[in-house]
Scaffold this motif. Structure first.
Motif, PDB file in Angstrom:
ATOM      1  N   LYS A   2       0.764  -1.077   0.350  1.00 33.91           N
ATOM      2  CA  LYS A   2      -0.258  -0.184  -0.134  1.00 33.91           C
ATOM      3  C   LYS A   2       1.264   1.154  -0.014  1.00 33.91           C
ATOM      4  CE  LYS A   2      -4.053   2.747   2.641  1.00 33.91           C
ATOM      5  NZ  LYS A   2      -4.661   2.248   3.417  1.00 33.91           N
ATOM      6  N   GLN A   3       0.334   1.911  -0.654  1.00 29.54           N
ATOM      7  CA  GLN A   3       0.770   3.569  -0.784  1.00 29.54           C
ATOM      8  C   GLN A   3       0.589   4.632   0.107  1.00 29.54           C
ATOM      9  OE1 GLN A   3       3.731   4.216  -4.046  1.00 29.54           O
ATOM     10  NE2 GLN A   3       3.726   2.143  -3.014  1.00 29.54           N
ATOM     11  N   ILE A   4       2.284   5.545   0.811  1.00 26.04           N
ATOM     12  CA  ILE A   4       1.258   6.305   1.406  1.00 26.04           C
ATOM     13  C   ILE A   4       1.293   7.828   0.582  1.00 26.04           C
ATOM     14  CG2 ILE A   4       1.515   5.427   3.419  1.00 26.04           C
ATOM     15  CD1 ILE A   4       3.935   7.019   3.514  1.00 26.04           C
ATOM     16  N   ILE A  19       4.288   7.852  -2.328  1.00 28.05           N
ATOM     17  CA  ILE A  19       5.437   6.749  -1.857  1.00 28.05           C
ATOM     18  C   ILE A  19       4.837   5.391  -2.131  1.00 28.05           C
ATOM     19  CG2 ILE A  19       6.819   9.239  -2.341  1.00 28.05           C
ATOM     20  CD1 ILE A  19       6.509   9.044   0.744  1.00 28.05           C
ATOM     21  N   ASP A  20       5.814   4.688  -1.546  1.00 29.57           N
ATOM     22  CA  ASP A  20       6.139   3.398  -0.755  1.00 29.57           C
ATOM     23  C   ASP A  20       6.286   3.659   0.777  1.00 29.57           C
ATOM     24  OD1 ASP A  20       7.324   1.255   0.638  1.00 29.57           O
ATOM     25  OD2 ASP A  20       6.971   0.061  -1.330  1.00 29.57           O
ATOM     26  N   ASP A  27      15.715   8.429  -1.538  1.00 27.16           N
ATOM     27  CA  ASP A  27      15.993   8.016  -2.539  1.00 27.16           C
ATOM     28  C   ASP A  27      14.350   8.809  -2.758  1.00 27.16           C
ATOM     29  OD1 ASP A  27      17.380   6.124  -2.576  1.00 27.16           O
ATOM     30  OD2 ASP A  27      16.083   4.741  -1.376  1.00 27.16           O
ATOM     31  N   MET A  28      13.742   9.248  -2.332  1.00 30.23           N
ATOM     32  CA  MET A  28      12.314   9.743  -2.530  1.00 30.23           C
ATOM     33  C   MET A  28      13.046  11.329  -3.438  1.00 30.23           C
ATOM     34  SD  MET A  28       9.521  12.313  -0.558  1.00 30.23           S
ATOM     35  CE  MET A  28      10.497  13.497   0.024  1.00 30.23           C
ATOM     36  N   LEU A  29      13.496  12.051  -2.688  1.00 34.11           N
ATOM     37  CA  LEU A  29      14.365  13.480  -3.232  1.00 34.11           C
ATOM     38  C   LEU A  29      15.040  13.068  -4.427  1.00 34.11           C
ATOM     39  CD1 LEU A  29      16.166  14.867   0.196  1.00 34.11           C
ATOM     40  CD2 LEU A  29      13.658  15.360  -0.589  1.00 34.11           C
ATOM     41  N   ARG A  30      15.877  11.711  -4.069  1.00 41.39           N
ATOM     42  CA  ARG A  30      16.555  11.552  -5.714  1.00 41.39           C
ATOM     43  C   ARG A  30      15.554  11.410  -6.859  1.00 41.39           C
ATOM     44  NH1 ARG A  30      21.814  12.169  -6.308  1.00 41.39           N
ATOM     45  NH2 ARG A  30      21.877  10.161  -7.476  1.00 41.39           N
ATOM     46  N   GLU A  31      15.336  10.293  -6.288  1.00 41.02           N
ATOM     47  CA  GLU A  31      14.320   9.596  -7.997  1.00 41.02           C
ATOM     48  C   GLU A  31      13.136  10.290  -8.060  1.00 41.02           C
ATOM     49  OE1 GLU A  31      13.832   5.419  -6.156  1.00 41.02           O
ATOM     50  OE2 GLU A  31      15.566   5.035  -5.888  1.00 41.02           O
ATOM     51  N   ASP A  32      12.651  10.515  -6.989  1.00 42.86           N
ATOM     52  CA  ASP A  32      11.458  11.242  -7.498  1.00 42.86           C
ATOM     53  C   ASP A  32      10.754  12.693  -7.315  1.00 42.86           C
ATOM     54  OD1 ASP A  32      10.571   8.772  -6.626  1.00 42.86           O
ATOM     55  OD2 ASP A  32       8.653   9.362  -4.552  1.00 42.86           O
ATOM     56  N   LEU A  33      11.480  13.528  -7.218  1.00 48.56           N
ATOM     57  CA  LEU A  33      12.164  14.789  -7.572  1.00 48.56           C
ATOM     58  C   LEU A  33      13.144  15.051  -7.921  1.00 48.56           C
ATOM     59  CD1 LEU A  33      10.964  16.093  -3.781  1.00 48.56           C
ATOM     60  CD2 LEU A  33       9.434  16.056  -5.821  1.00 48.56           C
ATOM     61  N   GLY A  34      13.822  14.521  -8.680  1.00 51.27           N
ATOM     62  CA  GLY A  34      15.545  14.745  -9.568  1.00 51.27           C
ATOM     63  C   GLY A  34      16.404  15.291  -8.625  1.00 51.27           C
TER      64      GLY A  34
END
Length: 165
Positions: A2-4, A19-20, A27-34
């Protein structure tokens, strides 16, 4: 899984991310936000390469879950320059030659910025303590220390100019 959904302000921009729940903040900062200035060095919170300013404090993002950022305000190096003008901390580090390979520098810049936001006139000992969570293999730290001192001076001069305008 389930995502949050979290709501977070990054570099002045507020947004929602789905996100997971096991995703690290790094990882959120690098992968999702570049935001690739946030580096992965040790994955243990020891080297400081992944440091960001999180609600005014320097934190390592490799040991935090992205969900912990719900409602937070985060600043990365990409958010330091305002209106195309680099931050005094960035300018000072360049002027004193604190930048070598550059891998640790984003974390160093943000740690220094967080220090100067709270203490605009730190002593040498306070600088050493504040910067102690950031490891560097290239500089020997003297130039980084010089950069923090020069940034403090530059920020004071900017404040005086703003008052006189």
């Amino acid at each position: 899984m389930k995502q949050i959904t979290i709501e977070v302000t990054v570099n002045g921009t507020k947004g929602k991310l789905t996100i997971d729940p096991n995703k690290r903040l790094l990882d959120m900062l690098r992968e999702d936000l570049g935001l690739t200035s946030v580096k992965e060095g040790c994955s243990e919170g020891e080297c400081g390469a992944c440091t960001v300013i999180f609600n005014g404090d320097p934190v390592t993002t490799c040991c935090m879950l992205a969900g912990q950022a719900d409602g937070a305000e985060i600043i990365t190096v990409e958010g330091l320059a305002i209106g195309g003008k680099i931050d005094p901390v960035q300018q000072a580090f360049m002027e004193v030659g604190a930048v070598q390979c550059g891998y640790c520098i984003p974390g160093m810049l943000l740690t220094a910025k967080a220090l100067l936001m709270k203490n605009p006139d730190p002593t040498d000992a306070e600088i050493r303590v504040a910067m102690s969570g950031n490891l560097c293999r290239c500089t020997g730290y003297a130039k980084i220390h010089d950069g923090v001192k020069l940034a403090a001076k530059m920020m004071k001069e900017q404040q005086k100019e703003a008052v006189n305008e």
